[in-house]
Motif scaffolding. Structure first.
Motif, PDB file in Angstrom:
ATOM      1  N   PHE A 368       0.810  -1.211   0.000  1.00  0.00           N
ATOM      2  CA  PHE A 368       0.000   0.000   0.000  1.00  0.00           C
ATOM      3  C   PHE A 368       0.851   1.273   0.000  1.00  0.00           C
ATOM      4  O   PHE A 368       0.314   2.364   0.105  1.00  0.00           O
ATOM      5  CB  PHE A 368      -0.916   0.019   1.232  1.00  0.00           C
ATOM      6  CG  PHE A 368      -1.857  -1.152   1.310  1.00  0.00           C
ATOM      7  CD1 PHE A 368      -2.782  -1.392   0.309  1.00  0.00           C
ATOM      8  CD2 PHE A 368      -1.821  -2.021   2.391  1.00  0.00           C
ATOM      9  CE1 PHE A 368      -3.653  -2.469   0.374  1.00  0.00           C
ATOM     10  CE2 PHE A 368      -2.686  -3.097   2.467  1.00  0.00           C
ATOM     11  CZ  PHE A 368      -3.604  -3.326   1.460  1.00  0.00           C
ATOM     12  N   THR A 369       2.144   1.135  -0.103  1.00  0.00           N
ATOM     13  CA  THR A 369       3.041   2.282   0.024  1.00  0.00           C
ATOM     14  C   THR A 369       3.169   3.046  -1.286  1.00  0.00           C
ATOM     15  O   THR A 369       2.797   2.563  -2.356  1.00  0.00           O
ATOM     16  CB  THR A 369       4.438   1.837   0.480  1.00  0.00           C
ATOM     17  OG1 THR A 369       4.973   0.934  -0.506  1.00  0.00           O
ATOM     18  CG2 THR A 369       4.385   1.131   1.823  1.00  0.00           C
ATOM     19  N   ILE A 370       3.740   4.216  -1.179  1.00  0.00           N
ATOM     20  CA  ILE A 370       3.882   5.110  -2.328  1.00  0.00           C
ATOM     21  C   ILE A 370       4.725   4.479  -3.437  1.00  0.00           C
ATOM     22  O   ILE A 370       4.522   4.751  -4.622  1.00  0.00           O
ATOM     23  CB  ILE A 370       4.484   6.463  -1.872  1.00  0.00           C
ATOM     24  CG1 ILE A 370       4.445   7.481  -3.001  1.00  0.00           C
ATOM     25  CG2 ILE A 370       5.897   6.285  -1.328  1.00  0.00           C
ATOM     26  CD1 ILE A 370       4.799   8.887  -2.555  1.00  0.00           C
ATOM     27  N   ASP A 371       5.653   3.600  -3.086  1.00  0.00           N
ATOM     28  CA  ASP A 371       6.531   3.004  -4.087  1.00  0.00           C
ATOM     29  C   ASP A 371       6.082   1.614  -4.548  1.00  0.00           C
ATOM     30  O   ASP A 371       6.625   1.069  -5.508  1.00  0.00           O
ATOM     31  CB  ASP A 371       7.963   2.910  -3.548  1.00  0.00           C
ATOM     32  CG  ASP A 371       8.050   2.093  -2.272  1.00  0.00           C
ATOM     33  OD1 ASP A 371       7.111   2.183  -1.461  1.00  0.00           O
ATOM     34  OD2 ASP A 371       9.045   1.370  -2.083  1.00  0.00           O
ATOM     35  N   GLN A 372       5.065   1.034  -3.882  1.00  0.00           N
ATOM     36  CA  GLN A 372       4.649  -0.321  -4.218  1.00  0.00           C
ATOM     37  C   GLN A 372       3.270  -0.406  -4.872  1.00  0.00           C
ATOM     38  O   GLN A 372       3.024  -1.288  -5.687  1.00  0.00           O
ATOM     39  CB  GLN A 372       4.630  -1.198  -2.956  1.00  0.00           C
ATOM     40  CG  GLN A 372       5.989  -1.498  -2.360  1.00  0.00           C
ATOM     41  CD  GLN A 372       5.851  -2.353  -1.107  1.00  0.00           C
ATOM     42  OE1 GLN A 372       5.291  -1.923  -0.109  1.00  0.00           O
ATOM     43  NE2 GLN A 372       6.347  -3.569  -1.163  1.00  0.00           N
ATOM     44  N   TYR A 373       2.365   0.476  -4.500  1.00  0.00           N
ATOM     45  CA  TYR A 373       0.987   0.380  -4.984  1.00  0.00           C
ATOM     46  C   TYR A 373       0.921   0.581  -6.497  1.00  0.00           C
ATOM     47  O   TYR A 373       1.538   1.483  -7.055  1.00  0.00           O
ATOM     48  CB  TYR A 373       0.103   1.425  -4.292  1.00  0.00           C
ATOM     49  CG  TYR A 373      -1.324   1.426  -4.805  1.00  0.00           C
ATOM     50  CD1 TYR A 373      -2.280   0.563  -4.282  1.00  0.00           C
ATOM     51  CD2 TYR A 373      -1.713   2.277  -5.832  1.00  0.00           C
ATOM     52  CE1 TYR A 373      -3.580   0.550  -4.759  1.00  0.00           C
ATOM     53  CE2 TYR A 373      -3.008   2.271  -6.325  1.00  0.00           C
ATOM     54  CZ  TYR A 373      -3.938   1.408  -5.779  1.00  0.00           C
ATOM     55  OH  TYR A 373      -5.218   1.388  -6.256  1.00  0.00           O
ATOM     56  N   LYS A 374       0.141  -0.284  -7.159  1.00  0.00           N
ATOM     57  CA  LYS A 374      -0.087  -0.164  -8.595  1.00  0.00           C
ATOM     58  C   LYS A 374      -1.574  -0.299  -8.877  1.00  0.00           C
ATOM     59  O   LYS A 374      -2.297  -0.995  -8.151  1.00  0.00           O
ATOM     60  CB  LYS A 374       0.692  -1.235  -9.361  1.00  0.00           C
ATOM     61  CG  LYS A 374       2.201  -1.105  -9.267  1.00  0.00           C
ATOM     62  CD  LYS A 374       2.899  -2.221 -10.023  1.00  0.00           C
ATOM     63  CE  LYS A 374       4.424  -2.133  -9.899  1.00  0.00           C
ATOM     64  NZ  LYS A 374       5.098  -3.261 -10.596  1.00  0.00           N
ATOM     65  N   ASN A 375      -2.035   0.347  -9.957  1.00  0.00           N
ATOM     66  CA  ASN A 375      -3.444   0.349 -10.314  1.00  0.00           C
ATOM     67  C   ASN A 375      -3.553   0.205 -11.831  1.00  0.00           C
ATOM     68  O   ASN A 375      -2.762   0.791 -12.570  1.00  0.00           O
ATOM     69  CB  ASN A 375      -4.115   1.635  -9.837  1.00  0.00           C
ATOM     70  CG  ASN A 375      -5.609   1.605  -9.968  1.00  0.00           C
ATOM     71  OD1 ASN A 375      -6.159   1.768 -11.050  1.00  0.00           O
ATOM     72  ND2 ASN A 375      -6.281   1.409  -8.831  1.00  0.00           N
ATOM     73  N   TYR A 376      -4.537  -0.590 -12.270  1.00  0.00           N
ATOM     74  CA  TYR A 376      -4.696  -0.821 -13.697  1.00  0.00           C
ATOM     75  C   TYR A 376      -5.208   0.406 -14.454  1.00  0.00           C
ATOM     76  O   TYR A 376      -5.032   0.514 -15.669  1.00  0.00           O
ATOM     77  CB  TYR A 376      -5.659  -1.999 -13.944  1.00  0.00           C
ATOM     78  CG  TYR A 376      -5.038  -3.334 -13.681  1.00  0.00           C
ATOM     79  CD1 TYR A 376      -4.189  -3.931 -14.627  1.00  0.00           C
ATOM     80  CD2 TYR A 376      -5.285  -4.007 -12.500  1.00  0.00           C
ATOM     81  CE1 TYR A 376      -3.616  -5.177 -14.383  1.00  0.00           C
ATOM     82  CE2 TYR A 376      -4.725  -5.268 -12.241  1.00  0.00           C
ATOM     83  CZ  TYR A 376      -3.878  -5.831 -13.192  1.00  0.00           C
ATOM     84  OH  TYR A 376      -3.322  -7.055 -12.949  1.00  0.00           O
ATOM     85  N   LEU A 377      -5.843   1.343 -13.755  1.00  0.00           N
ATOM     86  CA  LEU A 377      -6.408   2.521 -14.405  1.00  0.00           C
ATOM     87  C   LEU A 377      -5.623   3.785 -14.086  1.00  0.00           C
ATOM     88  O   LEU A 377      -5.296   4.575 -14.981  1.00  0.00           O
ATOM     89  CB  LEU A 377      -7.868   2.703 -13.973  1.00  0.00           C
ATOM     90  CG  LEU A 377      -8.603   3.916 -14.535  1.00  0.00           C
ATOM     91  CD1 LEU A 377      -8.716   3.815 -16.053  1.00  0.00           C
ATOM     92  CD2 LEU A 377      -9.999   4.052 -13.908  1.00  0.00           C
ATOM     93  N   LEU A 378      -5.342   3.984 -12.793  1.00  0.00           N
ATOM     94  CA  LEU A 378      -4.674   5.211 -12.356  1.00  0.00           C
ATOM     95  C   LEU A 378      -3.173   5.130 -12.599  1.00  0.00           C
ATOM     96  O   LEU A 378      -2.596   4.055 -12.522  1.00  0.00           O
ATOM     97  CB  LEU A 378      -4.960   5.458 -10.858  1.00  0.00           C
ATOM     98  CG  LEU A 378      -6.428   5.602 -10.481  1.00  0.00           C
ATOM     99  CD1 LEU A 378      -6.574   5.674  -8.962  1.00  0.00           C
ATOM    100  CD2 LEU A 378      -7.043   6.828 -11.135  1.00  0.00           C
ATOM    101  N   PRO A 379      -2.541   6.265 -12.870  1.00  0.00           N
ATOM    102  CA  PRO A 379      -1.088   6.247 -13.130  1.00  0.00           C
ATOM    103  C   PRO A 379      -0.283   5.927 -11.865  1.00  0.00           C
ATOM    104  O   PRO A 379      -0.745   6.100 -10.766  1.00  0.00           O
ATOM    105  CB  PRO A 379      -0.822   7.697 -13.584  1.00  0.00           C
ATOM    106  CG  PRO A 379      -1.946   8.501 -13.014  1.00  0.00           C
ATOM    107  CD  PRO A 379      -3.130   7.597 -12.997  1.00  0.00           C
TER     108      PRO A 379
END
Length: 379
Positions: A368-379
């Motif tokens: 959930f961190t700034i460097d780990q979180y990824k999203n299929y839609l959001l950049p």
């Protein structure tokens, strides 16, 4: 200490802004709550490999397609079939249709489940409090990460059963039973809510509440829940998800052998609100007596199951999640000065939970961190 991704920070700031409005200015139009809901669907439903349980649920997705439709329907009817379906029938059916019919990638599953979960969450929150943004802000950490972004099956089932509480209020048994059927088709922990249709009619005075809670505390070391044997294990346990669940748990905060930690502090806070504001809540807040029964049962279940981390989180936690609504609701029945004190305390707990969640391995284990979180839609 790790930093949450800005997407979560944006949600917190949005909720805080409207929370202040609804508490100190005027009721906020529900459309702003729906906007929050859409945003939460995106960051939870379209997450990419985020959450300790993500891989486990991906495995369940593939597993569901190996089962026949007939076996799934027979499980819904509680009829034994030659093919064992080891997960709840409705969740298996949703997974099988998405994969077998639409050949959908796994993120479609998390998106669909998030849409349903947020819908029911918004509806039950709007039904049960005048302060929906405040309650959602109060519950956001860690519930959103353990629920919508973690144990999505129990999370959805629990929100469905919370939604169905409206039919307890209406005393509409058949509609309540229908939604219990739906909720238990997603996660069987929801079976424990079935008796609440009748139990909410109990009238709990302070003396009886105190007796029940003290009795549960004294019963805690004896692990009396073991007399139910495999019944509770079948409701609460999911062997395929244990590894993911443990990703949320920091061993240093497990209160074994009579220790005291954050969960006990929360139980103490909830108990304080129950006893301090009991009379004005009974006089001024609709259906408070029902909320009170849920809260007392949740507190008692927590202490009875305290030595079992899975039971105390899944069984008792299902009740406690709804019971927390008493804390912001107390602001509705008190003076302006007391309202400010309660609100300040709620914000303190939000900040405390933010720091606590960021300090343990929870935030990094879940990505959930700034460097780990990824999203299929959001950049």
């Amino acid at each position: 200490m790790s930093l949450l991704h800005p997407y979560y920070i944006i949600a917190l700031i949005y909720m805080l802004f409207f929370s202040i409005q609804e508490v100190f200015v005027k009721k906020v139009d529900k459309k702003w709550f729906w906007i929050l809901g859409v945003y939460l669907v995106i960051i939870a439903g379209l997450r990419d490999s985020v959450g300790p349980d993500y891989g486990s649920y991906k495995g369940i997705y593939i597993y569901s397609d190996t089962k026949e439709y007939g076996s799934i329907i027979l499980k819904a009817l509680h009829i034994k079939s030659s093919e064992e379906v080891e997960i709840e029938w409705l969740y298996a059916l949703i997974n099988k249709i998405l994969l077998n019919v639409f050949n959908a990638p796994f993120y479609v599953v998390t998106l669909v489940i998030a849409i349903f979960a947020i819908f029911f969450k918004i509806e039950y929150t709007d039904d049960n409090t005048f302060y929906p943004f405040t309650y959602t802000l109060f519950m956001f950490i860690p519930n959103f990460f353990i629920g919508e972004s973690g144990q999505i099956r129990q999370n959805l089932g629990t929100f469905v059963i919370y939604f169905a509480i409206r039919y307890i209020k209406e005393r509409n048994l058949w509609k309540y039973l229908f939604w219990v059927f739906i909720a238990t088709g997603i996660h069987n922990v929801c079976y424990i809510f079935l008796p609440m249709y009748w139990l909410v009619k109990l009238r709990l005075n302070k003396f009886l509440m105190l007796g029940l809670i003290i009795g549960a505390i004294f019963a805690s070391p004896f692990e009396i829940y073991k007399v139910f044997g495999s019944f509770l294990n079948n409701i609460a346990s999911d062997s395929i998800l244990v590894e993911g669940f443990n990703g949320y748990v920091d061993e240093s905060v497990q209160r074994l052998n009579g220790g005291f930690g954050v969960p006990e502090a929360i139980m103490a806070i909830l108990t304080f609100f129950l006893f301090t504001f009991d009379k004005p809540m009974e006089e001024k807040y609709p259906y408070y007596e029902y909320h009170k029964v849920f809260a007392v049962f949740g507190i008692c279940m927590y202490f009875i199951f305290r030595n079992n981390p899975i039971f105390s989180s899944r069984l008792a936690g299902a009740f406690i999640g709804f019971s927390y609504i008493i804390i912001p609701n107390a602001m509705y029945v008190v003076s302006q000065n007391t309202k400010r004190l309660i609100y300040g305390f709620i914000i303190f707990l939000v900040i405390f939970n933010f720091i606590l969640f960021s300090s343990f391995k929870n935030i990094t284990a879940g990505k959930f961190t700034i460097d780990q979180y990824k999203n299929y839609l959001l950049p």
